[in-house]
Structures are given as structure tokens and as C-alpha cells.
Design an enzyme around this catalytic site. Sequence first.
Site, short mmCIF file in Angstrom:
data_model
loop_
_atom_site.label_atom_id
_atom_site.label_comp_id
_atom_site.label_asym_id
_atom_site.label_seq_id
_atom_site.Cartn_x
_atom_site.Cartn_y
_atom_site.Cartn_z
N TYR A 144 -38.75 96.71 7.55
CA TYR A 144 -39.99 96.27 7.27
C TYR A 144 -40.82 95.95 8.17
CZ TYR A 144 -43.55 92.85 5.33
OH TYR A 144 -44.42 92.37 4.70
N CYS A 154 -42.75 85.42 14.45
CA CYS A 154 -43.45 85.51 15.67
C CYS A 154 -43.25 86.99 16.60
CB CYS A 154 -43.07 84.35 16.54
SG CYS A 154 -42.98 82.61 15.88
N GLY A 190 -47.33 88.13 13.06
CA GLY A 190 -47.61 86.61 12.84
C GLY A 190 -49.27 86.52 12.99
N ASN A 249 -39.37 83.81 19.81
CA ASN A 249 -39.61 84.52 18.32
C ASN A 249 -37.85 84.29 17.84
OD1 ASN A 249 -39.21 88.03 17.78
ND2 ASN A 249 -39.90 86.49 16.42
N GLY A 250 -37.84 83.85 16.95
CA GLY A 250 -36.48 83.64 16.42
C GLY A 250 -36.28 82.37 15.75
#
Length: 451
Positions: free
Chosen positions: A250, A9, A35, A109-110
Site C-alpha cells: 500500500y 513520514c 505524509g 521516518n519510523g
Amino acid sequence: MLENVNEKCAVVGIFGHKEASKLAYFSLHALQHRGQEAAGISSSDGEKLHTIKKRGLVMRVFNETKLKTLSGSSAIGHTRYSTAGDDSILDAQPVFARYDLGEMAIAHNGNFTNAEEVRAALIKKGAIFQTFMDTENLIHLIAKSEKTQLTPRIMDAVKRIEGAFSLVFLSRTKMFAMRDRFGFRPLSLGRLPNGGYIVASETCAFDLVSAEFIRDIKPGELLIFKEGREPKSIQIFEPTPKHCIFEYVYFARPDSKVFGQSVYQTRKNMGKELAHIKPIEADVVIPVPDGGVASAIGYAQESGIPYEMGIMRNHYIGRTFIEPTQEMRDLKVKMKLSPMTEIIKGKRVIVIDDSIVRGTTSRRIIRMLKEAGASEVHMRISSPPTTDPCFYGVDTPDKDKLIAANMSTDEICEFIGADSLAYLDSEALLRSVNAKEDNYCTACFTGKYIV
Ligand code: SF4
């Protein structure tokens, strides 16, 4: 090019700007790479919260009319990546709830590593869940806290959760932003040009809305935004930085600055290190786009071998559902990546990619380059072998599907059909990102998990 590994996310928060939801929308565009399954925005007009979320890309979820309904001077937003099977709209964020203190929305996010345990305890006490998201745990923890104000309730709730989280919360009058004590996932603070603040997973969102970078939110820090005053900082946990090194390899966009450093520059450093420790004679260096581009430039500069765009990427391919035969699978890679025959034919090619996960995509790329006439194909990877899955907010295959967990480098080389294969080692990766002592998580290369 990483197959089947995705950042879960991105989050954004805008505070103190009359077009908050529009700025959140533009910021989400910049964060779309983190996302693509669903997107959502919640705004507050001071009286009420408004939420729109839906499956699909940001540009498909929102339009001018919808954004007008997201009124108010504060907004939080989210783009979601979801694994197969949990693609319900209920699992899109922000998560909105009414509770005894009013209304709130949360985007996350996580990954909470103790999510199941916390959920089981809440269910035992009568809580009812609508989704499979960790984020809903937080809603319940905040709603059930015995504190009488939202800030202490948030502090109570985050002390009950473990793992990786960069969070944004919205109430009628305040916005909150927080990172876990390890700072696994990035979250930065910026100032908007006409007043107000922005927080976002990556600074590429700041550039789009002309915001000025102020600083990263610290690991374990809670920032509270309230009209008419500077953001207030509360250090809830002692910071113990363990930033996700894969953000550099990445996930993050090359034009972002994460954990205080340029992503593009760190990727170039990885390529230079790779050329230094894993040299090979060749005629041309080419990247697997987009992930290998900056590292390939670094490799070429360090080695003196010319850099060329030997593979073109088609950016307009979405998901394809053609899977059944080998031939069709090869076609799927060719739809995304095409070889530049005039650059490759008869040449000894070094092809640079960011990582190998299952190995199947690398195998197809090498076959494609050989079919295009490359006399030799040497694969160089700008990170160490990916041997372990991530539990901190990145969706990776199980260990038995990770090729480097099950084969030696020589065996992988044979499997992908390359003339040689070499990876960056952990020390060189840490040098590339200017790591200070032990401030990065490297668990997917080392299996050394932090929590
Ligand atoms: S395990 Fe890998 S992907 Fe997950 S947080 Fe650590 S470095 Fe990042």
C-alpha cells in the site's frame, strides 16, 4: 483503500548541490503521499543551519522566497503524517537543536519502540522535552554523549534506540543517513546529475530530480557525507533485514523501487497470485483506486477477465469534516469515488482492493457498486487479513478496531455486503515480493513482532 492506516513520514537528504533546498523541496513533492500534515526543510550554508517547517502540504509550506532563505549546498527534508491530537507545529520535522558541538537537524521516518523508556531515563537526568516526538530523544542522546565528535556521538545514540528508523542528520559541514538494523523503512542512495548525492525514502524522488539510483542504504548502515569525498559507510549493526511488506501492499508509490524491487510489478504479482488462488467467474475486474490498480491489472491478466476502471477517484478532495449522519458519511465516500455506471450495470464485478482495516469504507464501496447496478460484487484483497497493529512507524487502529481481528472472513463478507470475499494468503504474498526466507516483517498479518 486503507482507512485510517498511514505511513508516518518520509525523509530526504541532498548533499553537495548548490540548490540543495530546492531539490529537497521537489523530492518532498514526490514523497507527499507518505505524509500530508506537515513539511519541513533544514539547510546548511557551512556556517549556519536554516529551518522552515509548518503544517500543511509541501506546496503550501514553501514558496520561492522561503526556499531562498534555505541557503547552502546541503539540506534535509521531511513530510509528516500525524495522528489526531499531536498536530502541533512543534511536532513537525526536521528537529533543530544547538548543543556543545554546534547545530544539528534531524528528520526521522519510523517509530522507536523503546522511546518511552529512553525518554523517562533522560527526564530523570534533567532533560526537558518540547515535543512528543521520538526524534527528540535522539537529539538529547547525541547532546549528552561523552564522545567529542559528532559521528561517534551519533553511533552512541543510535545504539540506545530500538525499533524502526530511517534517519537523516545535518550538521554545518556533514550529512548523515542511517537505517535501523532491520531496515523496516526504505532509504535509498542516488547521485545527482550535476554532482552531489540524494538519499530518500523512495526512489520516485530520484526520478523527479533526475538522480541516478546507486543502491539502498543497508540495514544497520550509517552513511557519512563530507565535501570532496565519497560517502563513507560504517556498518553499526549486523544487518538483519525485516523489510515492511506493507510498503509493497500500500504505502510506496507504484513508480518507486523499494527494497530492490519495483512496487508496481510486485503489486501486479499479488493480483496474479490472487487470481490463481481465489478465482471466481465474473464479467469485469475493477480496482478501488489508487491502491488496487496494479493488483487488479495482474488479476485481470491472469484470469483473462477484462479490466476496467469501474470507479473513478477524485484526486482533489482534501479532508472533509462532515461526519454526523450515515447519509453524510456515504456522501463523503462518493465525493472521493464515483462508480462508472456504464461499466458496472448488470455485470458480475470483481473489485480489487489492497486491504480492509475497519471495513466501513469497503461496505460503502460495495453499496455504491450495487446501487450502480452491479448484479454481483466479489471483493478480492491483495494482502492477508490485517489482524494486528503496527509498532514500526505506521499508524494503525488498535486491534479492537481491526475488523479481521474480530470477525471471520465470512462475517466480514456479510458485514461489507459482498457476494464473496477472499484475501491473498501469506505464502502467496511472500511469493509475490520474491521474499528470500525471512527477510520481511509481516507482523500486521501474523502478530509475530520482531522487536
Ligand atoms: S507491522 Fe505491518 S506495517 Fe508495520 S512494519 Fe511490519 S509489515 Fe509493515
